[in-house]
Structure formats: structure tokens, C-alpha cells
Design a protein around this motif. Structure first.
Motif, short mmCIF file in Angstrom:
data_model
loop_
_atom_site.label_atom_id
_atom_site.label_comp_id
_atom_site.label_asym_id
_atom_site.label_seq_id
_atom_site.Cartn_x
_atom_site.Cartn_y
_atom_site.Cartn_z
N ILE A 79 7.95 10.20 0.68
CA ILE A 79 8.92 9.14 0.40
C ILE A 79 9.49 8.58 1.69
O ILE A 79 9.66 7.36 1.84
CB ILE A 79 10.04 9.65 -0.52
N GLY A 80 9.78 9.46 2.65
CA GLY A 80 10.31 9.02 3.94
C GLY A 80 9.32 8.14 4.69
O GLY A 80 9.70 7.11 5.27
N CYS A 81 8.04 8.54 4.68
CA CYS A 81 7.01 7.75 5.36
C CYS A 81 6.83 6.38 4.70
O CYS A 81 6.72 5.36 5.38
CB CYS A 81 5.68 8.50 5.35
N LYS A 82 6.79 6.38 3.37
CA LYS A 82 6.68 5.10 2.65
C LYS A 82 7.84 4.19 3.01
O LYS A 82 7.67 2.99 3.29
CB LYS A 82 6.65 5.34 1.14
N GLY A 141 7.43 -8.42 -1.13
CA GLY A 141 6.33 -8.41 -2.09
C GLY A 141 4.98 -8.16 -1.47
O GLY A 141 4.20 -7.33 -1.97
N THR A 142 4.68 -8.86 -0.37
CA THR A 142 3.33 -8.77 0.21
C THR A 142 3.06 -7.42 0.87
O THR A 142 1.89 -7.04 1.05
CB THR A 142 3.12 -9.88 1.26
N ASN A 143 4.09 -6.68 1.24
CA ASN A 143 3.89 -5.38 1.88
C ASN A 143 4.00 -4.21 0.90
O ASN A 143 4.10 -3.05 1.33
CB ASN A 143 4.90 -5.19 3.02
N GLY A 144 3.97 -4.52 -0.38
CA GLY A 144 4.11 -3.47 -1.40
C GLY A 144 3.00 -2.44 -1.38
O GLY A 144 3.21 -1.29 -1.80
N SER A 145 1.81 -2.81 -0.87
CA SER A 145 0.70 -1.86 -0.86
C SER A 145 0.98 -0.65 0.03
O SER A 145 0.39 0.42 -0.15
CB SER A 145 -0.58 -2.56 -0.37
N THR A 178 -9.76 -3.96 0.29
CA THR A 178 -8.90 -3.75 1.45
C THR A 178 -8.81 -5.00 2.30
O THR A 178 -7.73 -5.36 2.79
CB THR A 178 -9.43 -2.59 2.30
N SER A 179 -9.94 -5.69 2.46
CA SER A 179 -9.97 -6.92 3.26
C SER A 179 -9.12 -8.01 2.63
O SER A 179 -8.38 -8.72 3.32
CB SER A 179 -11.41 -7.41 3.42
N PHE A 183 -5.78 -9.68 4.15
CA PHE A 183 -5.69 -11.14 4.31
C PHE A 183 -4.39 -11.67 3.69
O PHE A 183 -3.71 -12.51 4.29
CB PHE A 183 -6.90 -11.81 3.65
N ILE A 184 -4.04 -11.16 2.52
CA ILE A 184 -2.82 -11.61 1.84
C ILE A 184 -1.59 -11.24 2.65
O ILE A 184 -0.65 -12.03 2.79
CB ILE A 184 -2.74 -11.00 0.42
N ILE A 185 -1.60 -10.02 3.22
CA ILE A 185 -0.46 -9.57 4.03
C ILE A 185 -0.32 -10.40 5.30
O ILE A 185 0.79 -10.74 5.72
CB ILE A 185 -0.61 -8.07 4.37
#
Length: 309
Positions: A79-82, A141-145, A178-179, A183-185
Motif C-alpha cells: 500500500i505504501g509503494c502504491k 485518472g491516467t496514472n491509476g494503473s 502495456t504499450s 501511450f495513454i499515460i
């Protein structure tokens, strides 16, 4: 303990401490001025947001990196890393977004002699706060992954395709999905970077044309004392140049490290470069923006001579 490890500890600790102090000074100055001083300019509101997100970048990257340099590699769980990596990526994107807004607004300011640009500038002033809120929503939103793939240092212990950051790790599996995700990020960042470079080019062109128009004036005093707008523009151009320089090098290193075997030296260099702009930017403004000195003087006079106000 090797000299290399000692140097890393001093480097990351000093960079984080100095950068946080500089950004906190600017943030406190603008907040105090907002409540007790003269009316803040729109550009000062943008700089306040920039100082805030730069502090987030430094705290979310500098503190974990410093602790990793002290070989405290297991101080964060999953959780800390996330949370740390998510906050860093969001704040880094916001720093880029805000710097882009800053350069665009200054380009409009020095071009506002034209009625069309003056109208656009008025609209930008009106929508500055909503635009900053939009940037927050976009990057959250875009960094949710990151919340899915980031784990603690032992989270992918039995998997070979991982990228180890020392205090956290992530699964790296090159694929079409992944690509697309990458790209979205990177799309908002690329858009902001293009806008920033265009605005900077516009400012350089306007300043060059202005200098050509006044060359016939032979009064040396006019050349030794550039206008306030020219000084502000030069400060922002310096900020943008520093940002593009460090951002470009950091991006190249990040891509290389992701596709090559994990190299802790390159990871440390990449982490240092990622924090260089947030650490340097407040001092560029403190020493080059005359408005900062003006705000400091106003607050000092109010403290020293409260009866006059």
C-alpha cells in the motif's frame, strides 16, 4: 559503507531538504500575500500551485530515495509503494501541466498588445483554477494503473520480469496492452510539453522583435534596466529551459532502464534528475522575479509598521 553510498545519502537528502525549503518559502509567501498583502496576479496563483506540486514531487520521490540510500529497503509495504509512486507520478504530471500553463500565460501576457490575444488572456485568467482542477482529475485518472502493478520490494519475489526500485518493485511485461497504457499515460505529458515549447518559442520571438524595435533608442539606461515584463518572461524562460532539460534526460533514462536490465546506478541518476526541476525552480523565481522581492518587502513593512496599514 562505501563512498558511493555516502555520496548518495548526502545528495538525495540535500536535494530534498533544499528544494522543500525553497518551495515552502514561496508557498508561504504567496499564501500570506493572498490574505494580508497586495492582490495576487493570476501568474502568482499559477506559481503557488507549481510550488505546491513541486513539494509533492520532492517529498514523494526524495524521502523514499533517501531512505533507500540508507539501505532501509523494506520500510514500505504494498500500500505504501502504491501510494508513494502514484503520488509521485500524479505530482510530476501536474508540475509539467502547471509549467506549461505558466509559459502559455506569460506568452499571452507579452503578446496582449494585440486585441485578439488580450481577449484570450482574459479567458485564461477566468479559467485558470478550473484548468488546474482538470489537470488534477486527468492525472489522477491516467496514472491509476500504478495502483495495480506497483508492489513492495518483495511483492514479485518469484517473478523474473520485474523492475526493482530498491524500496519498491513493479511487474514489467512488454505487450500491446502495456504499450497502449504507456501511450495513454504519456499523451497529456507530450501535449503539455509541445505547448510549453511553442509558448517559449513565442516569447523568445516577441522579446527579439521588441528589442529590434527599440534599438534606435541610444539611451543606455533603458537597456540596463529591462522592463518588469521582460524580467518576468526571462525568469519563466529559464524555468522552462531547466524543466525541458531535466525532463528530457530523465525520460530517456526511464525508458532505457525499463527495457534494459535493472541498473541501480541509472535508477539513482534518474531519480536525481526527476527532482532537479522541483528543487531548482523556487530559487530561479526568488533570485530573478522582482515581484517576489516586492511581496517580501510588503509583508516586512506590515510586520514592522503595522500602524501604517
Amino acid at each position: 559503507m562505501t563512498d558511493h553510498n555516502i555520496a548518495l545519502k548526502i545528495l538525495f537528502f540535500s536535494q530534498t531538504l533544499i528544494g522543500v525549503m525553497g518551495n515552502s518559502f514561496l508557498l508561504g509567501l504567496y499564501i500570506i500575500t493572498f490574505f494580508a498583502g497586495p492582490r495576487l496576479r493570476t501568474i502568482d496563483m499559477i506559481l503557488t500551485h507549481l510550488a505546491f506540486v513541486n513539494n509533492l514531487v520532492l517529498l514523494s520521490k526524495g524521502i523514499p530515495q533517501t531512505m533507500a540510500a540508507f539501505e532501509l529497503n523494506n520500510f514500505l509495504d504494498d500500500i505504501g509503494c502504491k501510494s508513494v509512486f502514484y503520488l509521485h507520478r500524479v505530482s510530476r504530471g501536474l508540475s509539467l501541466c502547471t509549467t506549461s500553463l505558466l509559459s502559455g500565460f506569460q506568452a499571452l501576457t507579452i503578446s496582449s498588445g494585440n486585441s485578439r490575444w488580450a481577449e484570450i488572456k482574459t479567458r485564461v485568467q477566468k479559467y485558470t483554477v478550473p484548468f488546474c482542477l482538470f489537470c488534477w482529475v486527468l492525472h489522477l485518472g491516467t496514472n491509476g494503473s500504478i495502483l495495480v502493478y506497483m508492489k513492495g520490494p518483495k511483492g514479485y519475489e518469484n517473478i523474473t520480469k520485474i523492475q526493482d526500485f530498491g524500496f519498491c518493485s513493479t511487474l514489467f511485461n512488454p505487450s500491446f496492452t502495456t504499450s497502449i497504457s504507456a501511450f495513454i499515460i504519456s499523451l497529456p505529458d507530450a501535449t503539455c510539453l509541445i505547448l510549453m515549447i511553442w509558448a517559449s518559442g513565442s516569447m523568445v520571438l516577441v522579446l527579439h522583435r521588441h528589442r529590434q524595435r527599440v534599438q534606435y533608442i541610444h539611451n543606455s539606461r533603458l537597456f540596463s534596466r529591462p522592463s518588469l515584463e521582460a524580467r518576468a518572461t526571462q525568469s519563466i524562460l529559464m524555468l522552462v529551459s531547466i524543466f525541458v532539460y531535466f525532463y528530457s534526460f530523465n525520460s530517456v533514462l526511464t525508458v532505457y532502464v525499463q527495457f534494459a536490465k535493472t541498473n541501480h546506478l541509472l535508477l539513482n541518476v534518474s531519480a536525481f534528475l526527476a527532482a532537479c526541476f522541483p528543487a531548482c525552480s523556487p530559487f530561479v523565481l526568488i533570485f530573478n522575479d522582482s515581484q517576489v522581492s516586492k511581496y517580501c518587502l510588503t509583508i516586512w513593512e506590515k510586520i514592522k509598521f503595522p500602524s501604517l496599514y
